[in-house]
Structures are given as structure tokens and as C-alpha cells.
Design an enzyme around this catalytic site. Structure first.
Site, mmCIF file in Angstrom:
data_model
loop_
_atom_site.group_PDB
_atom_site.id
_atom_site.type_symbol
_atom_site.label_atom_id
_atom_site.label_comp_id
_atom_site.label_asym_id
_atom_site.label_seq_id
_atom_site.Cartn_x
_atom_site.Cartn_y
_atom_site.Cartn_z
ATOM 1 N N LYS A 92 107.049 -0.518 98.968
ATOM 2 C CA LYS A 92 106.548 -1.616 99.795
ATOM 3 C C LYS A 92 107.482 -1.840 100.981
ATOM 4 O O LYS A 92 108.684 -2.075 100.787
ATOM 5 C CB LYS A 92 106.509 -2.901 98.978
ATOM 6 C CG LYS A 92 105.147 -3.228 98.403
ATOM 7 C CD LYS A 92 105.237 -4.580 97.746
ATOM 8 C CE LYS A 92 103.886 -5.128 97.405
ATOM 9 N NZ LYS A 92 103.986 -6.427 96.742
HETATM 10 C C1 E4P Z 1 101.400 -8.448 96.222
HETATM 11 O O1 E4P Z 1 101.533 -7.380 96.711
HETATM 12 C C2 E4P Z 1 102.020 -9.662 96.810
HETATM 13 O O2 E4P Z 1 103.403 -9.534 96.834
HETATM 14 C C3 E4P Z 1 101.584 -10.869 96.053
HETATM 15 O O3 E4P Z 1 100.208 -10.746 95.791
HETATM 16 C C4 E4P Z 1 101.895 -12.174 96.743
HETATM 17 O O4 E4P Z 1 101.229 -13.212 96.064
HETATM 18 P P1 E4P Z 1 101.566 -14.758 96.310
HETATM 19 O O5 E4P Z 1 101.145 -15.072 97.718
HETATM 20 O O6 E4P Z 1 100.740 -15.509 95.308
HETATM 21 O O7 E4P Z 1 103.031 -14.916 96.115
#
Ligand code: E4P
Length: 300
Positions: A92
Site C-alpha cells: 500500500k
Molecule cells: C482499507 O484499505 C482502508 O485502510 C480502510 O478501509 C480505512 O477504513 P476507515 O476509514 O474505516 O478507517
């Protein structure tokens, strides 16, 4: 649609994988922090990540922790070298890792391009606009993660709703209702001003701010963000897969599935919510109660 579990909690991953309904896992530094905190801060991180990789039936996204091009590329290579032998690692990279809106603006794109050229699959994260997704795809990202829930938060904040007071994180954002309210407000503002020409109305600050209320540069909800990205990728045949991220409730998952999104990444509580309905519970109670003896005998 593939479903990824949005968690770093190994027990949730193992359980969801045993149900046969998930296809991968996404983590981020905040989810890792939650898992570490739950264990009182003591964890063998490398072994823990290996366990996640072994438990996941598909790709596991692991995020870098720095914001400069050089460090992100180095961290990505280190993560990939350390863990790719245990499962399908995806790195990521934040689409725009600038902490101040001035520096490092292009470092995410540069890192995506470099890593993709090395053959390391990248998940471009923190995507909040279709334009960011388009650039990530052009830079070679294997996945883009539009944060639907955070856009819904932003739109509610913009009209003056406060999270924790007026709405909860997991509440569905009714963008159709909000859109109708916005149109109504705009028409009231226009009629109250008695402006002579269309140009005068179009340029009037009060009109413009009423028109900009419930949308983010033409994006009306997190699901609308996902829709726009899907449309753009389809227009040009991009191979980049869209991971609907920051999913907060079952209805949001339904809406991105209706759009045909490639993947939705969901927290464990959303998986549970997808399964529950009070009429199903009422129905099973009635069926269990109505079983008659001759029918029960068949089962021994
Ligand atoms: C996934 O890739 C993200 O990091 C995650 O869905 C973020 O979710 P949130 O906005 O509920 O923290």
C-alpha cells in the site's frame, strides 16, 4: 465481487477464511496498532504478519510507513522480500503522501511507478477523488482504494453534522435524501435573491456556496466516488482493480456491488451485518418451533 477483510486481527481473518467468503485482507498502520494494542503492546510483528499471510486465501495489503519516495520504495521492497514467500503481498502506497500539501506531493506516484516496474503489486491508498485514482492507474497501480466511508464523513461534516453526535461511524449516509435537500435549499436561495440574469445568479457567492454544500467537487457520496472511478477505468480499459474501502455498513457494500466494483474491503462487523435481518431471525424461530414429530423422526 471479491471481498477482502479490512483488519489486522488474526482471529477474524482465520474465522472469515474458514467460512469461505473472503478473498484477501487489507491492513493499514491504524489496524496494525489496534491488533498490537489488543495484545498489550507485545507482539512478534514479523511472525504475526506471516500468520496473516498464511491465513488469508488471497492478497494481503501491507502499508509503508514513510512519506518520501526513497523511503517508501525501500520499505516496500523490504516488506516484499520479507513476506512474499508466505503469501500474496501487495504494497500500500499513499497516493499523495504530503503531510503539508507542499512537500512530497508526487512521491506516491513516483513510488507506484517504480514498484510496479519492479513487478511489485501496489495498492494506491487514501484515494479520495477520481482524479487521484486515474493518476494511480496511469502510474501502474494494481489496485486503487477509494475511501468511501471517509468521503461520506467529509460530506456530512461539510453540511454541519458532527460524527459521534449527529451520526455514528457505521451509519448509512443517505446521499439521495441529502441531494434532494441540497436542491431544495439551492432553489430557496435563488428565489430569495431576485437576481436578474442567469450570469448574476451563477456568479453569486450565496448561490455558489449552496450548490457546493452536499458534494465534494461533484462527488455526492463515497459510493458515487467508487462509481466515478469504475466509469473512468471502464472508459479506457484500465486493468487496475478498484477496492471499495472504508466500508462502514452492509448497504454500502450492496451499493458498490451493484456498481460491479471488483473488490470491497470490509471490517468484520460489516460481514456480520450483511448476514443479519430481523425477519430471518423471526423466521428461523418459527420454523424451529413448528417442527412436528413425524418430520423430526426422519432425522433420527
Ligand atoms: C482499507 O484499505 C482502508 O485502510 C480502510 O478501509 C480505512 O477504513 P476507515 O476509514 O474505516 O478507517
Amino acid at each position: 465481487m471479491k471481498i477482502f477483510l479490512d483488519t489486522a486481527e488474526i482471529e477474524e481473518i482465520k474465522f472469515a477464511a474458514s467460512l469461505g467468503v473472503i478473498d484477501g485482507v487489507t491492513t493499514n498502520p491504524s489496524l496494525i496498532k489496534q491488533a498490537v494494542d489488543r495484545r498489550g503492546g507485545s507482539i512478534n510483528m514479523e511472525e504475526y504478519i506471516r500468520e496473516i499471510l498464511r491465513a488469508s486465501p488471497g492478497p494481503v495489503s501491507l502499508e509503508v510507513i514513510s512519506v518520501s519516495y526513497e523511503r517508501m520504495v525501500e520499505e516496500a521492497r523490504r516488506l516484499y522480500e520479507k513476506f512474499a514467500g508466505y503469501g500474496e503481498v501487495v504494497i500500500k502506497i499513499p497516493i499523495c503522501p504530503s503531510l503539508d500539501g507542499e512537500n512530497n506531493i508526487y512521491d506516491g506516484l513516483r513510488a507506484i511507478r517504480t514498484l510496479s516496474d519492479f513487478g511489485i503489486p501496489v495498492n494506491a491508498t487514501l484515494v479520495m477523488t477520481p482524479e487521484q485514482a486515474l493518476l494511480a492507474a496511469k502510474a501502474g497501480a494494481a489496485y486503487v482504494s477509494p475511501f468511501a466511508g471517509r468521503i461520506d464523513d467529509y460530506l456530512r461534516d461539510k453540511v454541519g453534522m458532527r460524527r459521534g453526535k449527529d451520526y455514528k461511524k457505521e451509519d448509512y449516509y443517505d446521499f439521495e435524501l441529502m441531494g434532494a435537500l441540497e436542491a431544495e435549499k439551492l432553489s430557496r436561495v435563488i428565489s430569495s435573491l431576485e437576481l436578474d440574469s442567469l450570469a448574476e445568479a451563477y456568479l453569486d457567492e450565496r448561490v455558489r456556496s449552496a450548490a457546493a454544500l452536499a458534494n465534494d467537487s461533484g462527488i455526492y457520496s463515497g459510493v458515487d466516488l467508487v462509481r466515478s472511478i469504475m466509469q473512468i477505468f471502464a472508459n479506457y480499459g484500465f486493468k487496475t482493480e478498484v477496492i471499495a474501502s472504508s466500508m462502514r455498513n452492509a448497504r454500502q457494500v450492496r451499493e458498490v456491488a451493484e456498481l460491479g466494483v471488483h473488490i470491497a474491503t470490509i471490517p468484520f462487523y460489516v460481514l456480520k451485518e450483511m448476514l443479519l435481518h430481523h425477519k430471518t431471525i423471526e423466521g428461523i424461530n418459527a420454523f424451529v418451533k413448528d417442527v412436528v414429530e413425524p418430520y423430526r423422526k426422519i432425522f433420527g
